[in-house]
Design an enzyme around this catalytic site. Structure first.
Site, short mmCIF file in Angstrom:
data_model
loop_
_atom_site.label_atom_id
_atom_site.label_comp_id
_atom_site.label_asym_id
_atom_site.label_seq_id
_atom_site.Cartn_x
_atom_site.Cartn_y
_atom_site.Cartn_z
CG ASN A 108 -20.60 10.08 22.08
OD1 ASN A 108 -19.84 10.92 22.00
ND2 ASN A 108 -20.84 9.01 22.58
CB CYS A 139 -13.17 9.05 23.14
SG CYS A 139 -12.58 8.21 21.40
CB THR A 275 -17.64 -2.82 14.44
OG1 THR A 275 -17.02 -1.87 15.29
CG2 THR A 275 -16.41 -3.19 13.23
#
Lengths: 314, 257
Positions: A108, A139, A275
């Site tokens: 990334n 982001c 997450t």
């Protein structure tokens, strides 16, 4: 393990010289798996579809001040600020470990300028252990960061062209939900040479400390992730699927095999577990096992039967 | 970093607002060290989402096999839920995690300084050090008597000095006063408590000119506990960034301040 009759495989950039084959559609999301080295000591990373590295920048970054995270109902707001070792250390110290794995690793990347995206792509091209790039144009954490690229189709396209000019690696582009309509961005990215699209990044969010009468995070805003954003991500995937023929990698609250199925039905070809891994390091493997069991129970032979099946055909 | 669903073997309010939870200890915890911690997950659903980082407080043989304890103040939804667990209930735990205390092998005089609930991991350290035949002095500081771990629950060989800010138990004032007196005596120092206490201890250590190892357990908002989310950053004075859960939680005071 999947029964031999069930094909979980997925190909990105099919038919091109960049073709990338994933053994199954369960990946990890950037920033929720570090660079995988801690996991490789305890788990069989090779059984996953793909690993996505921590967001990597040209130079090392210390990241933001603390607190960097705050818990919200079924969610987590983060503002880490791209703490990472930088692309040089990544190539020198981490990529050689990846080169020994069978699972493909996507790096990334996040640039502060279009030129930086190009330089990152050039540095990572032809590096052993790097299977593909995931370009973060979305982001919301860094003031001078990618936000603007991901919110404007022309700017996003500029980044994609720059990366493509400097690298022959398969290119995944990760988009932000912080737009009025995701479709023009997805179309622009598709038309300029991306091979797949990750939908989506975290949702811009705010938490306030009432007693202190100020935001909890020193950066004020952060990105919301976790089960709280799953319905938002499902909609984003559904919309994105109408704007591209490229494989969609869904990210946003994937915590179970059933979540993965829902994302496939909305139009994704793969999912990224994020997450959920913070709650249980085995989460990506659990999602894979549950997805496989669901398919076997429902008599699904090929995942492509599911992709987009919940979309209205009118 | 494996996830285990552990049975609660005992649960009680131990003193003040402080609760103790005993859990069946898996074999993988045999090598755990004082100062290491676990992530305790709250309930079966995703709200609250993240685990609570809690030091291992103590271990014991237990009737049905080895057990370890968590000692915590009830301060919010997570700790309230944990405090309401009863014998036979289950709690999902990931651990043991982090780098614990590393006492030097051949030193004798150990000074332990706990501020408030920071005493939790020091009790296990005191258990271990006295078993090894070392001299242990434990300073316990709190605002008031209700915050002080009962000295009667410590091994008899541990010398305990209590300070409270309101004078309701032990000496009135802060742990820094007895700390200053005992600093020349000790070979090594271990501490856990609020950052203001760390800063005060570090200041006194510097003033004294004594080069004693001072291992402290730091705290920071944790999410994963395993070095992957980068939430629990700490910025050493000399530069760089470390992760409390992965590089610590034990750091030498001098490496941070």
């Amino acid at each position: 393990m999947p029964a031999p009759s069930l094909d979980l495989g997925l190909t990105i950039a099919a038919g091109s010289k960049r073709e990338l084959r994933l053994r199954n559609p369960v990946m990890v999301a950037s920033g929720t798996f570090s660079n995988g080295l801690e996991f490789a000591r305890r788990f069989d990373v090779d059984t996953l579809g793909a690993i996505v590295s921590k967001g990597t920048t040209l130079r090392p970054r210390r990241g933001n001040r603390t607190p960097r995270t705050v818990e919200t109902p079924s969610g987590l707001i983060n503002s880490i600020g791209f703490q990472n070792v930088g692309v040089s250390a990544l190539i020198a110290e981490v990529a050689p470990v990846w080169a020994r794995w069978r699972v493909p690793v996507l790096v990334n990347i996040m640039g502060e300028t279009v030129a930086e995206y190009g330089r990152l792509a050039a540095r990572l091209d032809d590096v052993d252990g790097v299977a593909a790039l995931e370009v973060n144009v979305s982001c919301p954490n860094v003031e001078a960061g990618g936000m603007e690229y991901g919110q404007d189709p022309a700017l996003a396209a500029q980044v994609v062209r720059e990366v493509r000019r400097h690298s022959d690696l398969p290119m995944v582009v990760k988009v932000t939900p912080a737009v009025t309509d995701i479709r023009p961005i997805v179309t622009a990215i598709t038309d300029t040479g991306a091979d797949a699209i990750t939908v989506m990044n975290t949702v811009p969010a705010l938490a306030i400390d009432a007693r202190a009468r100020r935001p909890v995070l020193p950066t004020v805003f952060g990105g919301l992730s976790g089960p709280a954003i799953k319905p938002i991500a499902l909609r984003a995937v559904y919309l994105a699927a109408s704007a591209t023929h490229l494989p969609i990698l869904a990210a946003g609250g994937v915590s179970s095999g059933l979540d993965a199925v829902e994302f496939l039905l909305a139009g994704a070809s793969a999912v990224q577990v994020g997450t959920a891994t913070f709650r249980d390091p085995a989460a990506p493997w659990t999602v894979l096992r549950e997805l496989t069991e669901w398919c076997e129970r429902e008599g699904v032979r090929d995942l492509r039967e599911l992709v987009g099946a919940a979309r209205r055909r009118d | 970093m494996r996830s285990d669903t552990l049975e609660v073997t005992a649960s009680a309010r131990l003193y003040g607002d402080t609760h103790i939870l005993w859990l069946a200890m898996p074999a993988s915890y045999q090598a755990a060290k004082p100062g290491q911690f676990v992530m305790a997950y709250i309930g079966e659903h995703t709200d609250p989402l993240t685990g609570r980082a809690l030091s291992i407080h103590r271990t014991r043989a237990g009737a049905q096999g080895p057990e370890f304890a968590l000692l915590f103040d009830v301060v919010g939804r997570g700790t309230d839920w944990l405090a309401r667990r009863e014998q036979g209930d289950a709690v999902r735990i990931v651990g043991p995690l982090g780098r614990g205390f590393e006492p030097q092998p051949r030193v004798q005089r150990m000074l332990l300084v706990g501020g408030g609930i920071g005493c939790a991991p020091l009790i296990w350290l005191a258990d271990r050090l006295t078993t090894e035949g070392r001299e242990v002095t434990l300073l316990l500081g709190g605002r008031t008597a209700a915050q002080i771990f009962p000295p009667s629950l410590l091994p008899p060989d541990v010398e305990v000095i209590v300070t409270t800010e309101d004078g309701s138990l032990g000496r009135r004032g802060l742990v820094t006063a007895p700390f200053t007196e005992l600093l020349p005596w000790c070979d090594e120092l271990f501490t856990c408590g609020p950052p203001a206490m760390f800063e005060a201890l570090h200041g006194l250590l510097r003033q004294s000119g004594l080069r004693k190892p001072a291992q402290a357990l730091f705290e920071q908002t944790m999410v994963c506990g395993m070095g992957i989310c980068y939430s629990c950053a700490i910025f050493p004075r000399r530069g760089g960034v470390r992760l409390v859960c992965h590089d610590g939680p034990m750091f030498d005071l001098r490496d941070i301040y």
